[in-house]
Design an enzyme around this catalytic site. Structure first.
Site, short mmCIF file in Angstrom:
data_model
loop_
_atom_site.label_atom_id
_atom_site.label_comp_id
_atom_site.label_asym_id
_atom_site.label_seq_id
_atom_site.Cartn_x
_atom_site.Cartn_y
_atom_site.Cartn_z
N LYS A 15 0.86 -1.19 0.00
CA LYS A 15 0.00 0.00 0.00
C LYS A 15 0.90 1.24 0.00
O LYS A 15 2.04 1.22 0.47
CB LYS A 15 -0.95 0.00 1.20
CG LYS A 15 -0.27 0.08 2.58
CD LYS A 15 -0.04 1.48 3.09
CE LYS A 15 0.72 1.49 4.42
NZ LYS A 15 1.01 2.86 4.91
N PRO A 93 9.91 -4.06 0.25
CA PRO A 93 11.00 -3.80 1.19
C PRO A 93 10.46 -3.57 2.60
O PRO A 93 9.56 -2.76 2.81
CB PRO A 93 11.64 -2.52 0.63
CG PRO A 93 11.28 -2.51 -0.81
CD PRO A 93 9.91 -3.12 -0.88
N GLY A 96 9.92 0.12 5.17
CA GLY A 96 9.76 1.32 4.37
C GLY A 96 8.42 1.99 4.48
O GLY A 96 8.16 2.98 3.80
N GLY A 100 4.13 -3.94 4.09
CA GLY A 100 4.41 -5.32 3.70
C GLY A 100 3.86 -6.34 4.67
O GLY A 100 3.18 -7.29 4.29
N ALA A 103 0.11 -6.26 4.57
CA ALA A 103 -0.40 -6.90 3.36
C ALA A 103 -0.40 -8.42 3.50
O ALA A 103 -1.33 -9.10 3.08
CB ALA A 103 0.44 -6.49 2.15
N ASP A 126 -2.67 -0.67 9.54
CA ASP A 126 -2.79 -0.70 8.08
C ASP A 126 -3.50 -1.95 7.56
O ASP A 126 -3.82 -2.02 6.37
CB ASP A 126 -1.40 -0.62 7.44
CG ASP A 126 -0.75 0.74 7.59
OD1 ASP A 126 -1.49 1.73 7.69
OD2 ASP A 126 0.49 0.81 7.63
#
Length: 249
Positions: A15, A93, A96, A100, A103, A126
């Protein structure tokens, strides 16, 4: 002899937080936000087989991703009461601010058929957006996701080889009196205070592209609109929510 069960392959897209305003602070200290997020075509892959366990294959530079019970894949499986032997290929990555881990957790929730935002939010701020995906307005502490119409767009990212600790960035934002970010991200001034090395990466991306870089959420990724290929750049495009559904192979 029984036929072997085919593995299930899950797509876990990153995202990107295009803009973020901090609108308040709850009594428990959590910050309220009003953000726009989009799903990218940069994605991790999770291959699920019967059994239990997690193996992580690093396919992108970034911070190390441990295959421990604290990994969001393991936590998501525990949250939905499922087990699987998971091979996780990390292309997003780590560290960052591209979501990740969130997700990966969201991919597990979708696979298990769990879309309860309360379950998602308990795993991370998130995760609710990553479950819904596409393009959305995200409010509350991340648990309120209002889908928006998809827009095709391309962005160029630069991901420094270090992360920004989100709690430290919000703490700095409080200490600075709640500054408003000129670029549309209120956390940008605080992130630069927490991690001054960010400025060098911002300036390098700006000089290479002629655009004004924006910090993604609490960092550490910088992005600009358009495609600007270079060895240190990652060019991505937005994808709709329908492109992140689990698939079997």
């Amino acid at each position: 002899m029984a036929a072997a069960t085919a593995p299930t392959v899950l797509h876990a897209p990153a995202k990107l937080t295009l803009g973020l305003r901090v609108t308040g602070v709850r009594a428990d200290g959590l910050h309220l936000v009003d953000a726009e997020m989009v799903t990218l075509d940069l994605a991790d892959t999770l291959t699920l087989r019967p059994g239990d366990g997690l193996e992580v294959e690093e396919a992108a530079s970034g911070l190390p991703v441990p295959a421990t019970d604290d990994n969001l894949v393991r936590r998501a499986l525990a949250a939905v009461g499922r087990t699987a032997r998971v091979h996780l290929v990390k292309r997003i990555p780590a560290g960052g601010g591209l979501g990740g881990g969130s997700a990966d957790a969201a991919a597990i929730l979708r696979w298990a058929g769990v879309t309860d935002p309360g379950v998602a939010a308990a795993l991370g701020a998130d995760v609710p957006f990553c479950v819904v995906g596409g393009r959305a307005r995200v409010t509350g502490v991340g648990e309120v996701v209002e889908p928006l119409a998809h827009r095709d767009a391309t962005y160029t990212l630069v991901v420094p080889p270090f992360g920004c600790a989100t709690p430290a960035v919000y703490r700095a934002w409080d200490e600075m009196g709640g500054p408003e970010g000129a670029s549309g991200n209120d956390l940008e001034p605080a992130a630069l205070r927490v991690e001054p090395r960010l400025a060098r990466w911002r300036d390098a991306l700006g000089e290479a592209t002629g655009e004004v870089p924006v910090l993604a959420g609490s960092g550490s990724t910088w992005f600009v609109p358009g495609a600007h290929p270079a060895p240190t750049h990652i060019v991505v495009r937005t994808v709709s929510s329908s492109e992140q559904a689990p698939r079997s192979s």
